[in-house]
Design a protein around this motif. Sequence first.
Motif, PDB file in Angstrom:
ATOM      1  N   LEU A   1       0.812  -1.219   0.000  1.00  0.00           N
ATOM      2  CA  LEU A   1       0.000   0.000   0.000  1.00  0.00           C
ATOM      3  C   LEU A   1       0.846   1.270   0.000  1.00  0.00           C
ATOM      4  CD1 LEU A   1      -3.025  -0.749   2.391  1.00  0.00           C
ATOM      5  CD2 LEU A   1      -2.888  -0.913  -0.096  1.00  0.00           C
ATOM      6  N   LEU A   2       2.073   1.186   0.449  1.00  0.00           N
ATOM      7  CA  LEU A   2       2.941   2.364   0.455  1.00  0.00           C
ATOM      8  C   LEU A   2       3.226   2.861  -0.963  1.00  0.00           C
ATOM      9  CD1 LEU A   2       5.638   1.434   3.142  1.00  0.00           C
ATOM     10  CD2 LEU A   2       3.624   2.884   3.427  1.00  0.00           C
ATOM     11  N   PHE A   3       3.136   1.946  -1.931  1.00  0.00           N
ATOM     12  CA  PHE A   3       3.530   2.280  -3.302  1.00  0.00           C
ATOM     13  C   PHE A   3       2.361   2.337  -4.293  1.00  0.00           C
ATOM     14  CE2 PHE A   3       7.014   0.029  -1.190  1.00  0.00           C
ATOM     15  CZ  PHE A   3       8.028   0.972  -1.297  1.00  0.00           C
ATOM     16  N   VAL A   4       1.198   1.889  -3.880  1.00  0.00           N
ATOM     17  CA  VAL A   4       0.063   1.768  -4.797  1.00  0.00           C
ATOM     18  C   VAL A   4      -0.302   3.088  -5.465  1.00  0.00           C
ATOM     19  CG1 VAL A   4      -2.437   1.432  -4.843  1.00  0.00           C
ATOM     20  CG2 VAL A   4      -0.973  -0.293  -3.825  1.00  0.00           C
ATOM     21  N   ASP A   5      -0.306   4.175  -4.707  1.00  0.00           N
ATOM     22  CA  ASP A   5      -0.720   5.462  -5.271  1.00  0.00           C
ATOM     23  C   ASP A   5       0.185   5.920  -6.412  1.00  0.00           C
ATOM     24  OD1 ASP A   5      -2.976   6.003  -3.542  1.00  0.00           O
ATOM     25  OD2 ASP A   5      -1.527   6.280  -1.927  1.00  0.00           O
ATOM     26  N   ASN A   6       1.440   5.484  -6.389  1.00  0.00           N
ATOM     27  CA  ASN A   6       2.368   5.856  -7.458  1.00  0.00           C
ATOM     28  C   ASN A   6       2.256   4.950  -8.679  1.00  0.00           C
ATOM     29  OD1 ASN A   6       3.547   7.986  -5.985  1.00  0.00           O
ATOM     30  ND2 ASN A   6       4.866   6.555  -4.886  1.00  0.00           N
ATOM     31  N   TRP A   7       1.631   3.801  -8.517  1.00  0.00           N
ATOM     32  CA  TRP A   7       1.511   2.848  -9.623  1.00  0.00           C
ATOM     33  C   TRP A   7       0.389   3.217 -10.588  1.00  0.00           C
ATOM     34  CZ3 TRP A   7       1.705  -2.160  -6.136  1.00  0.00           C
ATOM     35  CH2 TRP A   7       3.026  -2.342  -5.670  1.00  0.00           C
TER      36      TRP A   7
ATOM     37  N   PHE B   1      -2.698   4.036   5.469  1.00  0.00           N
ATOM     38  CA  PHE B   1      -3.236   2.710   5.784  1.00  0.00           C
ATOM     39  C   PHE B   1      -2.112   1.676   5.727  1.00  0.00           C
ATOM     40  CE2 PHE B   1      -7.023   4.840   3.880  1.00  0.00           C
ATOM     41  CZ  PHE B   1      -7.791   4.878   5.023  1.00  0.00           C
ATOM     42  N   GLY B   2      -1.192   1.876   4.779  1.00  0.00           N
ATOM     43  CA  GLY B   2      -0.043   0.977   4.678  1.00  0.00           C
ATOM     44  C   GLY B   2       0.823   1.034   5.922  1.00  0.00           C
TER      45      GLY B   2
END
Length: 264
Positions: free
Chosen positions: A116-122, A243-244
Amino acid sequence: MSTIQAIILAIIEGLTEFLPISSTGHMVLMSSYLGIENDKFTKLFEVCIQLGAILAVVVLYWKKFFDFSKWQFYVKLILAVIPALIFGKLLDDVIDEHLGNPAFIATVLLVGGVILLFVDNWFKKPTITEETDITNITAIKIGTYQCLAIMFPGLSRSAATIIGGMQQKLSRGLAAEFSFFLAVPTMAAATGYKLLKFISEEGSISSEEIKLLGIGNLVAFVVAVLAIKFFITVLNKYGFKYFGVYRIIVGIVILVTLATGTHS
């Protein structure tokens, strides 16, 4: 399970069902810490009260759910729920085994938190912002992401389907909304299946158990009504990263307590 314990679990369910932090994982872990016996009724309860929380979506989005002129909406939900129904049936015994394993759930919480730490950038360039633009094929693809949450308790059905929607080019807000809609037939089917299985194995369900299920669903419903709009606001404003972080912290704390014998 006492009435107070049932209410505590239902509050947790209502607060966490729509957050990408795994309501099932939190309920299972809280059941362990409260000393609730991990028996067949507890597993039934933890599934069934999710339906109460999910029904909050029907109330808050009632115009959408009862607009029968837009039949394509219902077709998409039916198609999207099929993969989860198949996997849920095939992996039922495996799921129950993992639900009784706090270390497994904590590990999934931790790993999911890192993701979840990286999802927004994907997924930064959505092209689908309206439900009417979601095709049947896209709906099925989003539905397959629910299977990940089924296979890995603690992953979060909400997180899996929202990320699945974003991967299919849905905006973050639309992905969350479709995830909510999809949860209704999914949890209705899961609840019906678990109830029938419980009754077939145990012969009946007692009046006390019915009372606990009723209280649990009611409490989860009320809390979820209050929590849904808050989650949408937070998700649209801040994304998944916080959330991450939360998942990582919870996962580490649980694994440390298990490893040190602080809690068995």
